[in-house]
Design an enzyme around this catalytic site. Sequence first.
Site, short mmCIF file in Angstrom:
data_model
loop_
_atom_site.label_atom_id
_atom_site.label_comp_id
_atom_site.label_asym_id
_atom_site.label_seq_id
_atom_site.Cartn_x
_atom_site.Cartn_y
_atom_site.Cartn_z
N TRP A 1 0.87 -1.18 0.00
CA TRP A 1 0.00 0.00 0.00
C TRP A 1 0.90 1.22 0.00
O TRP A 1 2.11 1.10 0.16
CB TRP A 1 -0.95 -0.02 1.21
N ASP B 1 0.12 12.12 0.56
CA ASP B 1 -0.94 13.01 1.04
C ASP B 1 -2.17 12.22 1.47
O ASP B 1 -2.15 10.98 1.47
CB ASP B 1 -1.27 14.07 -0.04
N GLU C 1 -3.25 9.55 -0.68
CA GLU C 1 -2.30 8.45 -0.84
C GLU C 1 -1.49 8.61 -2.13
O GLU C 1 -1.21 7.64 -2.83
CB GLU C 1 -3.04 7.10 -0.79
N GLU D 1 -18.17 6.84 -2.53
CA GLU D 1 -16.99 7.69 -2.32
C GLU D 1 -17.08 8.91 -3.23
O GLU D 1 -16.90 10.04 -2.80
CB GLU D 1 -15.74 6.87 -2.67
C1 BGC Z 1 -8.60 7.84 -0.44
C2 BGC Z 1 -8.15 7.99 1.00
C3 BGC Z 1 -9.00 7.10 1.88
C4 BGC Z 1 -9.07 5.67 1.36
C5 BGC Z 1 -10.09 4.84 2.12
C6 BGC Z 1 -8.54 6.38 -0.81
O1 BGC Z 1 -8.89 6.25 -2.15
O2 BGC Z 1 -7.75 8.60 -1.29
O3 BGC Z 1 -8.29 9.31 1.40
O4 BGC Z 1 -8.47 7.11 3.17
O5 BGC Z 1 -9.43 5.67 0.02
O6 BGC Z 1 -11.35 5.42 2.09
#
Ligand code: BGC
Length: 357
Positions: free
Chosen positions: A106, A158, A161, A314
Site C-alpha cells: 500500500w 498526502d 495516498e 466515495e
Molecule cells: C482515499 C483515501 C482514503 C481511502 C479509504 C482512498 O482512495 O484517497 O483518502 O483514506 O481511500 O477510504
Amino acid sequence: MNLHQSSLDIIRTAQAPSGAYVAAPTFSQYRYAWLRDGAWIAYGMDCAGQHDSARAFYTWVGRTLEKQRDRVERLLDMLAQNVTPADADYLPTRFTPDGAIGTDDWWDFQLDGYGAWLWGLAAHVDMTGDRALWAALEPAVALTVRYLAPLWQSTNYDCWEEHRDQIHVSTLAALYGGLSAVQRRSPALVPGGLPEAIRAFTLQTGVAPGGHLVKSLGSDAVDASLLWAAVPYGLLDVEDERFARTLARIERDLRRPGGGVYRYAADVYYGGGEWILLAAWLAWVYIELGRRAEARELVAWIEAQASEDGALPEQVSDHLLHPAHFAEWEARWGTVARPLLWSHGMVLIVESRLEKP
Ligand code: BGC
C-alpha cells in the site's frame, strides 16, 4: 429513505467487533481500517450522540498503536543515528480490523491520519467528558506525538495516498490540529512550541503569491482537503483572508456549480469524480461562515446521490474531470466504493450542525 438512519446503520454494521471502522465493507481494497477515515466516522458518530461507537474506535486505536511500540522505538533510534528509514519502517496508513498491518503493498507512510486521530480523540473527550478514556489512551497519544515530532517536515503521501515526494499543506494542517488538541489537554506530552512551529512553517512556505494555501509546497494548485486547514483544524481562522482566498480558489476550480466537489484539478482516480465527503466539508465550512443556504444546497445534492437503501458512494462519476481514466480503475478494482463510511460520517457531522440554529 432517511439518510441519517441509513448512515447510522451502515456505520454500525461495518464497525468490527474490535471497534475498527472498515472504510468500505464491499470494496476489496478498502476492507481495512484507516485512522484518517476512522477519525471522521467517529466524530460523525459523536455528533449523532453515538458515543459508545466512537469510544470503541478510539479504544481500538489505542490497542493497535501499542502493538507498534517497538516499531516506533526502532524508527526513533534510526532517526537519532541519522539512518534513513525505509517506508516499511514507518507506521502504516491502514490496519486490518483486528489491528494488524496488512500484508499487501500500500502507499504507506502518510502522516495526516495520525493527526486526525489525536484531534478526534480530544473532540470525543470534550464532548463526553470521559477523562478516564483520555487517561487510558495517554500512552498511545504520547507514542503518536513522539512519532510525529521528528517527522512532520518529511515528505510523505498526502491524504489521497499520492505524491510521496512532496510536503502537503493539508497534512501539515492535520498535524497542527492534532498536536494542538493534545497540547490543550496534556501540555506535557507535546514538545514546547511544536504546533506553533508547524503553523509558522506552513504559513511561510504553503501560501502562494496569490495569497491562498497550496496543495503542496512549491505548487500553485489547491486541493479541496485544504478546507480542513480552517474547519476543524484551525490552522487559519475561517474568516482569515488567506483562508478566504483558498476557499475562493476551491470554489472556482473544484466546485461543480449545483453539484459536488472534486479533490484537485489533475485527479485521475476513477476519472476524477465529485466526492461526497468533500461536498460535506464545504457545507461544514459554509455553516461556520453563516452561509447556511449554500450548505443546505450541498446537503440536498448529497442526499440525491444516495442509493435506494441510503448508501453513499466515495465519489460520483457523472461529470468526470478526466473521463478517459475511469475504465482503467474500474477494470482494476471494480465499481466505485459504496457505501463509503467516511461519506456517511461527514453527513452526520454536517446534519448535526445544520440542526443547531
Ligand atoms: C482515499 C483515501 C482514503 C481511502 C479509504 C482512498 O482512495 O484517497 O483518502 O483514506 O481511500 O477510504
